[in-house]
Design an enzyme around this catalytic site. Sequence first.
Site, PDB file in Angstrom:
ATOM      1  N   HIS A 162       0.779  -1.223   0.025  1.00 39.24           N
ATOM      2  CA  HIS A 162       0.042  -0.095   0.096  1.00 39.24           C
ATOM      3  C   HIS A 162       0.826   1.380   0.073  1.00 39.24           C
ATOM      4  O   HIS A 162       1.253   2.055   1.158  1.00 39.24           O
ATOM      5  CB  HIS A 162      -0.769   0.028   1.394  1.00 39.24           C
ATOM      6  CG  HIS A 162      -2.072   0.868   1.429  1.00 39.24           C
ATOM      7  ND1 HIS A 162      -1.907   2.300   1.520  1.00 39.24           N
ATOM      8  CD2 HIS A 162      -3.309   0.828   1.406  1.00 39.24           C
ATOM      9  CE1 HIS A 162      -2.949   2.969   1.605  1.00 39.24           C
ATOM     10  NE2 HIS A 162      -3.944   1.914   1.453  1.00 39.24           N
ATOM     11  N   GLU A 263      -0.965   1.433  -5.422  1.00 37.98           N
ATOM     12  CA  GLU A 263      -0.746   0.301  -4.604  1.00 37.98           C
ATOM     13  C   GLU A 263      -0.544  -1.045  -5.528  1.00 37.98           C
ATOM     14  O   GLU A 263      -1.409  -0.843  -6.459  1.00 37.98           O
ATOM     15  CB  GLU A 263      -1.736  -0.021  -3.583  1.00 37.98           C
ATOM     16  CG  GLU A 263      -1.872   1.458  -2.926  1.00 37.98           C
ATOM     17  CD  GLU A 263      -3.331   1.505  -1.997  1.00 37.98           C
ATOM     18  OE1 GLU A 263      -3.881   0.456  -1.514  1.00 37.98           O
ATOM     19  OE2 GLU A 263      -3.767   2.484  -1.851  1.00 37.98           O
TER      20      GLU A 263
HETATM   21  O1  TA6 Z   1      -6.074   1.683  -0.322  1.00 43.43           O
HETATM   22  C1  TA6 Z   1      -6.937   2.737  -0.229  1.00 43.43           C
HETATM   23  C2  TA6 Z   1      -7.881   2.427   1.145  1.00 43.43           C
HETATM   24  O2  TA6 Z   1      -8.360   1.226   1.205  1.00 43.43           O
HETATM   25  C3  TA6 Z   1      -8.815   3.420   1.171  1.00 43.43           C
HETATM   26  O3  TA6 Z   1     -10.105   3.094   1.034  1.00 43.43           O
HETATM   27  C4  TA6 Z   1      -8.418   3.883   2.595  1.00 43.43           C
HETATM   28  O4  TA6 Z   1      -9.099   3.199   3.667  1.00 43.43           O
HETATM   29  C5  TA6 Z   1      -6.969   3.748   2.701  1.00 43.43           C
HETATM   30  O5  TA6 Z   1      -6.860   2.303   2.041  1.00 43.43           O
HETATM   31  C6  TA6 Z   1      -6.148   3.695   3.990  1.00 43.43           C
HETATM   32  O6  TA6 Z   1      -6.571   2.651   4.933  1.00 43.43           O
HETATM   33  P1  TA6 Z   1      -6.062   2.602   6.362  1.00 43.43           P
HETATM   34  O7  TA6 Z   1      -6.915   1.553   7.134  1.00 43.43           O
HETATM   35  O8  TA6 Z   1      -4.647   2.709   6.413  1.00 43.43           O
HETATM   36  O9  TA6 Z   1      -6.688   4.025   7.055  1.00 43.43           O
END
Ligand code: TA6
Length: 289
Positions: A162, A263
């Site tokens: 991510h 990602e």
């Molecule tokens: O990758 C994007 C995502 O899935 C968004 O929907 C947002 O939730 C982000 O990840 C961050 O997630 P987190 O649990 O790290 O706040």
Amino acid sequence: MSENNLPKGVSFVTENGLEALRVETDLCTGLVYRNGAHVAEWTPRGAEPVLWMSGSSEFTDGKAIRGGIPICLPWFGPGRDGNHSPAHGFARISPWTLTSADVSDSGEARLVFVLTGDEVEQLADFPSDFTASYAVTMGSALQLSLTLTAGEQALDFEEALHTYFAVGDAREVRIQGLDGADYLDKVAGDRKSQSGDVTFSQETDRVYESVSTCRIIDKQLGRSIVIEKVGSANTVVWNPWVAKSAAMADFGDDEWTQMCCVETVNALGAAVEVEPGRSHTMAATISID
Ligand code: TA6
């Protein structure tokens, strides 16, 4: 591994109160926290930092770090059924173990981390006899390789690297490589097809069906970041924009202009199944030009 058998250029440090490994070679500097085997910094010599980290991130063992490269595993977000916790799985909040550290003559540092069910507190319904191995190679490029091996029980999982990238101004960034790809628009709640480059003009949260290499063209910093990948069927693009940033305690209200996530993912319909004793690897190579 202990301090005295680390190669020159790699050292154990305590950063923000957490155990970490600092990399300092002729090719780059970097930092990886034990918590989540979380790559927090990677800066090729002579370049601006490539990874973004929130100034409001929490640094607590067992908690997610806001920035760098969280490992999402074995589910993405709340999971395919929408009921899984912790968000994005247990890997990014578990203590991984460093199993090897090498530095090549040219200055590439290769670190390998392992996580098994024994170190995980919140397995949920995931088999405990899995082994996750994560190889991080830092040099003039950043290579990440995540391998999941099933024990006696088959595995069915989602996974993501991510990655939070540092950009000059997200409003002036273009992301090439996704033209024509179908995607789930998680903000609008519908499916679309990408036309041309991806740009940011509002909260953006998209799961693309794409195996392609992406290029982040950063007009303000005058550079491009290239993300090549193997074994990944999805690319997720995220920028929280104004309201979502303000709603996250570990994300500064005005920081959204300094970052974007591109990602490397296998999620939803591209979740991975591994038979007992077999393995699956997802890899990404990040470089700048
Ligand atoms: O990758 C994007 C995502 O899935 C968004 O929907 C947002 O939730 C982000 O990840 C961050 O997630 P987190 O649990 O790290 O706040």
